[in-house]
Scaffold this active site. Structure first.
Site, PDB file in Angstrom:
ATOM      1  N   ARG A 164       0.829  -1.221   0.000  1.00 53.73           N
ATOM      2  CA  ARG A 164       0.000   0.000   0.000  1.00 53.73           C
ATOM      3  C   ARG A 164       0.861   1.267   0.000  1.00 53.73           C
ATOM      4  O   ARG A 164       0.502   2.268   0.623  1.00 53.73           O
ATOM      5  CB  ARG A 164      -0.945   0.023   1.214  1.00 53.73           C
ATOM      6  CG  ARG A 164      -1.956  -1.107   1.266  1.00 53.73           C
ATOM      7  CD  ARG A 164      -2.932  -1.055   0.095  1.00 53.73           C
ATOM      8  NE  ARG A 164      -4.081  -1.913   0.344  1.00 53.73           N
ATOM      9  CZ  ARG A 164      -4.125  -3.209   0.052  1.00 53.73           C
ATOM     10  NH1 ARG A 164      -3.089  -3.806  -0.510  1.00 53.73           N
ATOM     11  NH2 ARG A 164      -5.215  -3.906   0.294  1.00 53.73           N
ATOM     12  N   SER A 238     -10.621  -0.926   3.499  1.00 50.75           N
ATOM     13  CA  SER A 238      -9.826  -1.081   4.729  1.00 50.75           C
ATOM     14  C   SER A 238      -9.410   0.294   5.233  1.00 50.75           C
ATOM     15  O   SER A 238      -8.801   1.057   4.496  1.00 50.75           O
ATOM     16  CB  SER A 238      -8.560  -1.881   4.453  1.00 50.75           C
ATOM     17  OG  SER A 238      -8.865  -3.150   3.973  1.00 50.75           O
ATOM     18  N   GLU A 334      -4.781   3.455   6.512  1.00 51.61           N
ATOM     19  CA  GLU A 334      -4.479   3.312   5.089  1.00 51.61           C
ATOM     20  C   GLU A 334      -5.119   4.474   4.330  1.00 51.61           C
ATOM     21  O   GLU A 334      -4.645   4.910   3.288  1.00 51.61           O
ATOM     22  CB  GLU A 334      -5.061   1.983   4.591  1.00 51.61           C
ATOM     23  CG  GLU A 334      -4.619   1.604   3.209  1.00 51.61           C
ATOM     24  CD  GLU A 334      -5.616   0.732   2.493  1.00 51.61           C
ATOM     25  OE1 GLU A 334      -6.408   1.285   1.707  1.00 51.61           O
ATOM     26  OE2 GLU A 334      -5.597  -0.482   2.716  1.00 51.61           O
TER      27      GLU A 334
HETATM   28  N1  EPU Z   1     -10.406 -11.063  10.187  1.00 51.08           N
HETATM   29  C1  EPU Z   1     -11.036 -11.153  11.415  1.00 51.08           C
HETATM   30  N2  EPU Z   1     -12.024 -10.254  11.701  1.00 51.08           N
HETATM   31  C2  EPU Z   1     -12.408  -9.298  10.827  1.00 51.08           C
HETATM   32  C3  EPU Z   1     -11.745  -9.205   9.586  1.00 51.08           C
HETATM   33  C4  EPU Z   1     -10.744 -10.103   9.290  1.00 51.08           C
HETATM   34  O1  EPU Z   1     -10.727 -12.023  12.230  1.00 51.08           O
HETATM   35  O2  EPU Z   1     -13.326  -8.549  11.169  1.00 51.08           O
HETATM   36  C5  EPU Z   1      -9.392 -12.079   9.850  1.00 51.08           C
HETATM   37  C6  EPU Z   1      -9.956 -13.043   8.812  1.00 51.08           C
HETATM   38  O3  EPU Z   1     -10.606 -14.105   9.408  1.00 51.08           O
HETATM   39  C7  EPU Z   1      -8.730 -13.515   8.099  1.00 51.08           C
HETATM   40  C8  EPU Z   1      -7.833 -12.298   8.157  1.00 51.08           C
HETATM   41  O4  EPU Z   1      -8.324 -11.468   9.182  1.00 51.08           O
HETATM   42  O5  EPU Z   1      -8.112 -14.569   8.765  1.00 51.08           O
HETATM   43  C9  EPU Z   1      -7.734 -11.552   6.843  1.00 51.08           C
HETATM   44  O6  EPU Z   1      -9.020 -11.058   6.489  1.00 51.08           O
HETATM   45  P1  EPU Z   1      -9.434 -10.689   4.989  1.00 51.08           P
HETATM   46  O7  EPU Z   1      -9.131 -11.825   4.098  1.00 51.08           O
HETATM   47  O8  EPU Z   1     -10.815 -10.173   5.014  1.00 51.08           O
HETATM   48  O9  EPU Z   1      -8.413  -9.574   4.547  1.00 51.08           O
HETATM   49  P2  EPU Z   1      -7.790  -8.329   5.317  1.00 51.08           P
HETATM   50  O10 EPU Z   1      -6.384  -8.642   5.667  1.00 51.08           O
HETATM   51  O11 EPU Z   1      -8.671  -7.878   6.423  1.00 51.08           O
HETATM   52  C10 EPU Z   1      -6.783  -7.292   3.155  1.00 51.08           C
HETATM   53  C11 EPU Z   1      -6.802  -5.991   2.405  1.00 51.08           C
HETATM   54  C12 EPU Z   1      -8.109  -5.823   1.656  1.00 51.08           C
HETATM   55  C13 EPU Z   1      -8.237  -6.981   0.678  1.00 51.08           C
HETATM   56  C14 EPU Z   1      -8.191  -8.295   1.472  1.00 51.08           C
HETATM   57  C15 EPU Z   1      -8.169  -9.500   0.577  1.00 51.08           C
HETATM   58  C16 EPU Z   1      -5.395  -4.481   3.686  1.00 51.08           C
HETATM   59  C17 EPU Z   1      -5.343  -3.286   4.564  1.00 51.08           C
HETATM   60  N3  EPU Z   1      -6.614  -4.886   3.331  1.00 51.08           N
HETATM   61  O12 EPU Z   1      -7.790  -7.230   4.145  1.00 51.08           O
HETATM   62  O13 EPU Z   1      -8.009  -4.621   0.905  1.00 51.08           O
HETATM   63  O14 EPU Z   1      -9.448  -6.896  -0.043  1.00 51.08           O
HETATM   64  O15 EPU Z   1      -6.964  -8.355   2.255  1.00 51.08           O
HETATM   65  O16 EPU Z   1      -6.937  -9.626  -0.048  1.00 51.08           O
HETATM   66  O17 EPU Z   1      -4.349  -5.018   3.318  1.00 51.08           O
HETATM   67  C18 EPU Z   1      -8.519  -2.287   0.945  1.00 51.08           C
HETATM   68  O18 EPU Z   1      -7.304  -2.084   0.889  1.00 51.08           O
HETATM   69  O19 EPU Z   1      -9.339  -1.342   1.002  1.00 51.08           O
HETATM   70  C19 EPU Z   1      -9.005  -3.656   1.001  1.00 51.08           C
HETATM   71  C20 EPU Z   1     -10.298  -3.948   1.129  1.00 51.08           C
END
Ligand code: EPU
Length: 338
Positions: A164, A238, A334
């Site tokens: 990012r 995010s 972010e």
């Molecule tokens: N998780 C939780 N609780 C929550 C949300 C997530 O426990 O409320 C856990 C999930 O269970 C999982 C892990 O966190 O084990 C990762 O969750 P998720 O796959 O939803 O992805 P993220 O890390 O929360 C990132 C990006 C997103 C992108 C997703 C999928 C960042 C800041 N965010 O989110 O990007 O869509 O991965 O690749 O890196 C964005 O940048 O606006 C965005 C949506």
């Protein structure tokens, strides 16, 4: 070309915040932008470039000039053996570019389906999702220097891409306006289904033959199930970055929280999901008046309608404080807070 005064930005930010800009103008070509940059009434010290407004939180009216990039067009510029270069205008909606690539059977950005925002904003924060980042297919971009009005081409190695991050958020912040982006897409796509949820979704969709379209549909389905549609509930995806911590800190964290998810990060670091940390602090689904934390993804702050940006900023601060207190980790936004 003229500037509009006290221009409403309500429809130009996905949080749906009711703020105005002191001056506003849009441009549909590099030439139009160059003309705007020479107008004497333009205050060059305070310019904000808006694409889709999907990564910004306005906490007050913007006391400067908003320039909106409306450069359209997607062109195939070069064909080599296994690759095709496609150039898109900075004002093209990112997802429209993804759809174009799928229609032309060009692989590389299908995992980035349905990311809100425009092509011109994509390199600034090296957008990423489901195991893929923009930098993986990025070839070059064209940008106009705000001070001089000259056009400069940046190759991938000039852009300082990170998680990012890019040079345009750091050393060159506020100095360039991205007008065109060129991607190098593959004629022989290698499907990236390493992200667990994609595999599971493809199975539940009963997909027999993998294709770019099937992956894109799986990604759209995952996103729709977790992330609120900004047209219905104001949000900027995010709100925080996933923190990257040292191996030693992670070992301690894991000892106290055996179920914490984690991913390897560059520099021998460990990335932990901010959404998980925030959920553990009890914030998921929390509603305060007309704003709060999304019920299905704790990393997303939402405006249910009529909230003020400073309220959402205060909520973000409270979240940062409680994650710091419980886990000793400082979350970084972010989203660009203005
Ligand atoms: N998780 C939780 N609780 C929550 C949300 C997530 O426990 O409320 C856990 C999930 O269970 C999982 C892990 O966190 O084990 C990762 O969750 P998720 O796959 O939803 O992805 P993220 O890390 O929360 C990132 C990006 C997103 C992108 C997703 C999928 C960042 C800041 N965010 O989110 O990007 O869509 O991965 O690749 O890196 C964005 O940048 O606006 C965005 C949506």
């Amino acid at each position: 070309m003229t500037f509009r005064q006290n221009y409403s930005l309500k429809d130009l930010n996905t949080f749906g915040l009711d703020v105005t800009a002191k001056q506003y103008a849009s441009f549909s070509s590099v030439q139009e932008l160059q003309v705007l940059l020479q107008l004497p009434e333009l205050d060059k010290s305070n310019i904000l470039i808006l694409g889709g407004g999907s990564n910004v939180l306005f906490t007050q009216n913007f006391d400067g000039t908003v320039l909106q990039n409306k450069i359209e067009g997607i062109t195939i510029t070069e064909e080599t053996g296994d690759f095709t270069l496609i150039e898109a205008g900075g004002g093209v909606l990112w997802h429209d570019l993804v759809l174009f690539s799928i229609e032309n059977n060009l692989g590389g950005i299908e995992n980035l389906s349905l990311i809100p925002g425009t092509v011109g904003a994509a390199p600034l924060q090296n957008i990423g999702a489901y195991g893929v980042e923009l930098k993986d297919t990025f070839y070059s971009l064209e940008a106009v220097n705000i001070a001089s009005g000259t056009v400069k081409r940046f190759k991938a190695e000039d852009c300082g891409f990170g998680y990012r991050e890019s040079i345009f958020k750091k050393e060159l912040k506020g100095q360039y306006i991205v007008t065109h982006v060129t991607l190098k897409l593959s004629k022989n796509p290698v499907f990236n289904t390493s992200y667990g949820a994609i595999k599971d979704t493809l199975i539940s969709m009963n997909v027999q033959d993998l294709s770019l379209k099937a992956i894109s549909e799986a990604v759209c389905s995952i996103r729709k199930s977790k992330l609120p549609d900004p047209k219905q509930i104001g949000n900027a995806g995010s709100f925080f970055k996933n923190p990257e911590i040292s191996q030693e800190d992670f070992v301690q964290l894991k000892a106290q929280n055996p179920d914490i998810p984690s991913y390897p990060a560059p520099g021998n670091k460990v990335k932990v999901p901010a959404g998980w940390l925030i959920e553990r602090c009890g914030w998921k689904g929390k509603k305060l008046e007309n704003y709060g934390v999304h019920k299905d993804q704790a990393l997303v702050l939402v405006n249910y309608g009529g909230a003020h940006g400073h309220q959402i900023k205060a909520l973000a601060h409270d979240i940062i404080a409680s994650v710091k207190e419980r886990f000793g980790i400082t979350l970084t936004p972010e989203v660009n807070i203005l």
